[in-house]
Design a protein around this motif. Structure first.
Motif, PDB file in Angstrom:
ATOM      1  N   ASN A 236      46.191   3.622 -20.042  1.00 29.54           N
ATOM      2  CA  ASN A 236      47.468   3.024 -20.414  1.00 29.54           C
ATOM      3  C   ASN A 236      47.526   2.602 -21.870  1.00 29.54           C
ATOM      4  N   PHE A 237      46.374   2.278 -22.451  1.00 33.11           N
ATOM      5  CA  PHE A 237      46.355   1.756 -23.822  1.00 33.11           C
ATOM      6  C   PHE A 237      46.368   2.913 -24.819  1.00 33.11           C
ATOM      7  N   ASP A 238      47.489   3.603 -24.908  1.00 38.90           N
ATOM      8  CA  ASP A 238      47.576   4.810 -25.732  1.00 38.90           C
ATOM      9  C   ASP A 238      48.516   4.674 -26.922  1.00 38.90           C
ATOM     10  N   SER A 239      48.904   3.450 -27.264  1.00 33.60           N
ATOM     11  CA  SER A 239      49.835   3.276 -28.385  1.00 33.60           C
ATOM     12  C   SER A 239      49.182   3.579 -29.733  1.00 33.60           C
ATOM     13  N   GLN A 240      47.863   3.404 -29.815  1.00 31.75           N
ATOM     14  CA  GLN A 240      47.158   3.666 -31.075  1.00 31.75           C
ATOM     15  C   GLN A 240      46.267   4.906 -30.999  1.00 31.75           C
ATOM     16  N   ARG A 241      45.852   5.258 -29.790  1.00 35.37           N
ATOM     17  CA  ARG A 241      45.021   6.447 -29.620  1.00 35.37           C
ATOM     18  C   ARG A 241      45.625   7.305 -28.517  1.00 35.37           C
ATOM     19  N   ALA A 242      45.977   8.512 -28.861  1.00 38.42           N
ATOM     20  CA  ALA A 242      46.587   9.422 -27.902  1.00 38.42           C
ATOM     21  C   ALA A 242      45.648   9.649 -26.727  1.00 38.42           C
ATOM     22  N   GLY A 243      46.185   9.542 -25.530  1.00 38.80           N
ATOM     23  CA  GLY A 243      45.363   9.742 -24.345  1.00 38.80           C
ATOM     24  C   GLY A 243      44.667   8.499 -23.859  1.00 38.80           C
ATOM     25  N   GLY A 244      44.709   7.416 -24.661  1.00 42.67           N
ATOM     26  CA  GLY A 244      44.098   6.169 -24.236  1.00 42.67           C
ATOM     27  C   GLY A 244      42.820   5.856 -24.981  1.00 42.67           C
ATOM     28  N   ILE A 245      42.397   4.618 -24.888  1.00 36.72           N
ATOM     29  CA  ILE A 245      41.184   4.167 -25.570  1.00 36.72           C
ATOM     30  C   ILE A 245      39.949   4.770 -24.891  1.00 36.72           C
ATOM     31  N   GLY A 246      39.034   5.278 -25.704  1.00 43.77           N
ATOM     32  CA  GLY A 246      37.784   5.843 -25.183  1.00 43.77           C
ATOM     33  C   GLY A 246      37.920   7.223 -24.602  1.00 43.77           C
ATOM     34  N   ASN A 247      39.108   7.827 -24.728  1.00 45.00           N
ATOM     35  CA  ASN A 247      39.376   9.094 -24.035  1.00 45.00           C
ATOM     36  C   ASN A 247      39.439  10.286 -24.989  1.00 45.00           C
ATOM     37  N   GLU A 248      38.738  10.202 -26.103  1.00 49.32           N
ATOM     38  CA  GLU A 248      38.767  11.287 -27.087  1.00 49.32           C
ATOM     39  C   GLU A 248      38.282  12.606 -26.507  1.00 49.32           C
ATOM     40  N   ASN A 249      37.413  12.550 -25.510  1.00 48.56           N
ATOM     41  CA  ASN A 249      36.868  13.774 -24.909  1.00 48.56           C
ATOM     42  C   ASN A 249      37.391  14.003 -23.484  1.00 48.56           C
ATOM     43  N   ASP A 250      38.530  13.389 -23.183  1.00 50.16           N
ATOM     44  CA  ASP A 250      39.188  13.576 -21.882  1.00 50.16           C
ATOM     45  C   ASP A 250      38.233  13.274 -20.721  1.00 50.16           C
ATOM     46  N   LEU A 251      37.507  12.164 -20.837  1.00 47.56           N
ATOM     47  CA  LEU A 251      36.541  11.792 -19.796  1.00 47.56           C
ATOM     48  C   LEU A 251      36.951  10.555 -19.014  1.00 47.56           C
ATOM     49  N   VAL A 252      37.806   9.723 -19.568  1.00 44.54           N
ATOM     50  CA  VAL A 252      38.199   8.506 -18.857  1.00 44.54           C
ATOM     51  C   VAL A 252      38.929   8.888 -17.558  1.00 44.54           C
ATOM     52  N   GLY A 253      38.460   8.348 -16.465  1.00 46.57           N
ATOM     53  CA  GLY A 253      39.035   8.646 -15.161  1.00 46.57           C
ATOM     54  C   GLY A 253      38.352   9.792 -14.435  1.00 46.57           C
ATOM     55  N   ARG A 254      37.629  10.632 -15.149  1.00 49.21           N
ATOM     56  CA  ARG A 254      36.932  11.759 -14.510  1.00 49.21           C
ATOM     57  C   ARG A 254      35.639  11.287 -13.825  1.00 49.21           C
ATOM     58  N   TYR A 255      35.067  12.193 -13.034  1.00 48.52           N
ATOM     59  CA  TYR A 255      33.813  11.947 -12.313  1.00 48.52           C
ATOM     60  C   TYR A 255      33.952  10.788 -11.321  1.00 48.52           C
ATOM     61  N   PHE A 256      35.155  10.644 -10.749  1.00 53.35           N
ATOM     62  CA  PHE A 256      35.301   9.636  -9.699  1.00 53.35           C
ATOM     63  C   PHE A 256      34.445  10.036  -8.506  1.00 53.35           C
ATOM     64  N   MET A 257      33.648   9.105  -8.031  1.00 55.66           N
ATOM     65  CA  MET A 257      32.799   9.341  -6.862  1.00 55.66           C
ATOM     66  C   MET A 257      33.013   8.243  -5.832  1.00 55.66           C
ATOM     67  N   ASP A 258      32.773   8.597  -4.597  1.00 56.37           N
ATOM     68  CA  ASP A 258      32.724   7.645  -3.497  1.00 56.37           C
ATOM     69  C   ASP A 258      31.557   8.096  -2.629  1.00 56.37           C
ATOM     70  N   HIS A 259      31.190   7.270  -1.697  1.00 57.89           N
ATOM     71  CA  HIS A 259      30.180   7.708  -0.732  1.00 57.89           C
ATOM     72  C   HIS A 259      30.870   8.356   0.461  1.00 57.89           C
ATOM     73  N   MET A 260      30.279   9.423   0.951  1.00 59.24           N
ATOM     74  CA  MET A 260      30.833  10.122   2.109  1.00 59.24           C
ATOM     75  C   MET A 260      30.458   9.339   3.362  1.00 59.24           C
ATOM     76  N   ASN A 261      31.387   8.528   3.806  1.00 55.68           N
ATOM     77  CA  ASN A 261      31.167   7.702   4.990  1.00 55.68           C
ATOM     78  C   ASN A 261      31.430   8.555   6.223  1.00 55.68           C
ATOM     79  N   CYS A 262      30.399   8.817   6.997  1.00 56.62           N
ATOM     80  CA  CYS A 262      30.561   9.725   8.127  1.00 56.62           C
ATOM     81  C   CYS A 262      29.447   9.505   9.148  1.00 56.62           C
ATOM     82  N   THR A 263      29.746   9.845  10.382  1.00 57.23           N
ATOM     83  CA  THR A 263      28.752   9.873  11.450  1.00 57.23           C
ATOM     84  C   THR A 263      28.687  11.304  11.944  1.00 57.23           C
TER      85      THR A 263
END
Length: 532
Positions: A236-263
């Motif tokens: 959301n903080f993209d007023s000074q940096r296009a794509g958002g802060i820390g996102n120069e390499n399009d990595l913010v938000g990527r690699y989302f993981m969860d644990h596979m909860n299953c029986t």
């Protein structure tokens, strides 16, 4: 000091050496560590001291991809964060989880388990756990039953401890209030981070629900808002940096993981009278201990497998003693019942009621069985199910993005696209196969595999563990933060919580969240003291 942001004058500016955004497990731990070090800190919480629909509505968003997950119900936006409804299971990540592993793409932390061990030990008291003891030998003579005689080159016991679970709001609110070096503001929502030309955060804009604005100036800023919200804020903080802060390499938000909860998969025991007590819950003098089964690290390396701990769920002859009804509807019902039993109004009451309404059969079955089991013996074990929160491999296509809808504060809402791959499930299948071979060789029984080829995702559910969206890596082209949790492209902005995890392992994340928070607090306190 504790105060409602609404009590401050509009456009007030507050200053401190460090500002922490988010009063959950990571943020509260860091604030208390700074207090012990004598470092002044401002701690911001967007919610109130208790659950409110107004604050919780900020977390609403869209879910795409793997459907058995959630973006709002799984989180609590209030002081104490999601520790308000975590279940308490704890273990450190294994040494192999930090390694770059063949067969696990995008793996490899810039730190090791040995680097984190001293902080894990300091994290134990925060979560009201026992000693930092997670080797089976640490508990010799304290556990009932005996481990199965399995090939130690293939399978080994895995030790977990249970927190009460610690509710950070109840346990640490007074300590935060009484600490003279902590200024904690609630109803304080981060709206923007302003950057200097030199690439440092100069101040934070914080708003209340009435529109009141407060500015925070600090030498260092820490976002500790969780795996989804940390990414949403940066994007959301993209007023000074296009794509958002820390996102120069399009990595913010990527690699989302969860644990596979299953029986999935089950063991048909050769002896239905056999002793399985070792693999159930043990009530020790210090802490409840749970024992699971997992492959040895050498075998995981050779086979290129993801990490997984199998917990054994016995299916008893008497149906009343079986817990296969425990789905999300039952958990929602249990949370409501516990709150009422304590004389409290349940948080997320209507959301939980809707969850129950979607599958009321589980609640009816659960209540009926819990009554019956008081009068009926369990009988023998007919089969043993394999239950787990299994690791998934880091996947850049699994991600948090923004959509066009705005929340009441004018911030774009999040879309969660949780992506699993067939390789994730085939790794779990191979793990069950190898455990089954060891169990069969020992004469314990036979394992029926519960994962088909090609695998299906219908039985895979969320662990409610939001991991990896601002991942740690030495290379800014592969991670958002460095080994010190500092955003690569910002001089004084740090991330805390499970969003910095490079891989997820098979351990529940809270213990590692707290350990990393202590480590980051030590690092920043050292810098601040050195600069003084």
């Amino acid at each position: 000091m504790l105060a409602d942001l609404e009590t401050l004058e509009d456009n007030t500016t507050l200053r401190a050496p460090v500002c922490i955004v988010g009063a959950g497990a990571a943020g509260i731990t860091m604030a208390l560590e700074f207090a012990r070090a004598g470092v002044e800190a401002i701690l911001l919480e967007g919610g109130g001291l208790e659950f409110t629909d107004e604050s919780q509505a900020i977390y609403e968003g869209e879910v795409t991809g793997q459907g058995h997950t959630d973006i709002a119900f799984s989180r609590l936006r209030q002081f104490g964060g999601t520790t308000g409804h975590w279940t308490g299971l704890c273990a450190p990540l294994a040494p192999i989880d930090f390694e770059k592993r063949e067969g696990v793409p995008h793996s490899g932390w810039p730190i090791t388990r040995a680097d984190l061990d001293p902080f894990y030990e300091r994290a134990q008291p925060y979560l009201q756990l026992g000693p930092y003891a997670y080797a089976p030998a640490d508990w010799d003579g304290l556990l009932t039953g005996a481990p199965w005689a399995l090939d130690s080159a293939v399978v080994e016991p895995a030790v977990y401890q249970s927190s009460p679970p610690t509710r950070f709001a109840e346990t640490y609110l007074q300590a935060i209030t009484d600490a003279p070096t902590i200024r904690c503001l609630y109803h304080a929502n981060l709206k923007n981070l302003e950057l200097s030309d030199g690439g440092a955060v100069t101040r934070a804009q914080v708003v209340g629900y009435s529109g009141k604005t407060v500015f925070i100036e600090a030498e260092r800023f820490v976002l500790a808002c969780g795996g989804i919200e940390n990414a949403r804020l940066l994007l959301n903080f993209d007023s000074q940096r296009a794509g958002g802060i820390g996102n120069e390499n399009d990595l913010v938000g990527r690699y989302f993981m969860d644990h596979m909860n299953c029986t999935l998969s089950e063991l048909a025991p050769a002896d239905r009278q056999g002793d399985i007590a070792y693999y159930l819950t043990h009530q020790t003098d210090t802490v409840p201990v749970h024992i699971g089964l997992k492959l040895t690290e050498d075998l995981m390396r050779r086979e290129g497998l993801l990490d997984n701990t199998v917990f054994l769920d016995p299916v008893w002859e008497s149906e009343s003693h079986n817990d296969d009804f425990r789905d999300h509807a039952w958990l929602a019902f249990s949370a409501i019942a516990r709150a009422f039993s304590r004389g409290q109004v349940p948080d997320q009451f209507w959301a939980r009621t809707c969850t129950i309404a979607e599958a009321p059969g589980a609640v009816v079955t659960g209540v009926y069985r819990n009554i019956r089991r008081r009068f009926e013996p369990a009988g023998t074990v007919t089969t043993i199910r394999f239950r787990q929160d299994a690791e998934q491999a880091p996947n850049p296509d699994s991600r948090v993005t923004l959509n066009g809808e705005l929340d009441p504060l004018g911030m774009r809402r999040a879309t969660l696209d949780w992506q699993l791959t067939k390789a994730d499930l085939l790794s779990l299948r191979r793990t069950h196969e190898l455990i089954g071979q060891a169990v069969g060789a020992a004469g314990i029984g036979r394992v029926r595999l519960g994962i088909d080829i090609p695998p299906l995702f219908d039985a895979i559910y969320t662990g409610y563990h939001h991991i990896g969206t601002t991942r740690m890596h030495d290379d800014p082209r592969q991670g958002v933060v460095d080994a010190d949790c500092r955003v690569h492209s910002v001089q004084n902005l740090y991330m805390a919580g499970s969003s910095v995890f490079t891989t997820g392992g098979t351990a529940n994340p809270t213990l590692t969240i707290v350990a990393l928070a202590i480590r980051l607090a030590d690092h920043l306190a050292g810098e601040i003291s050195g600069a003084a």
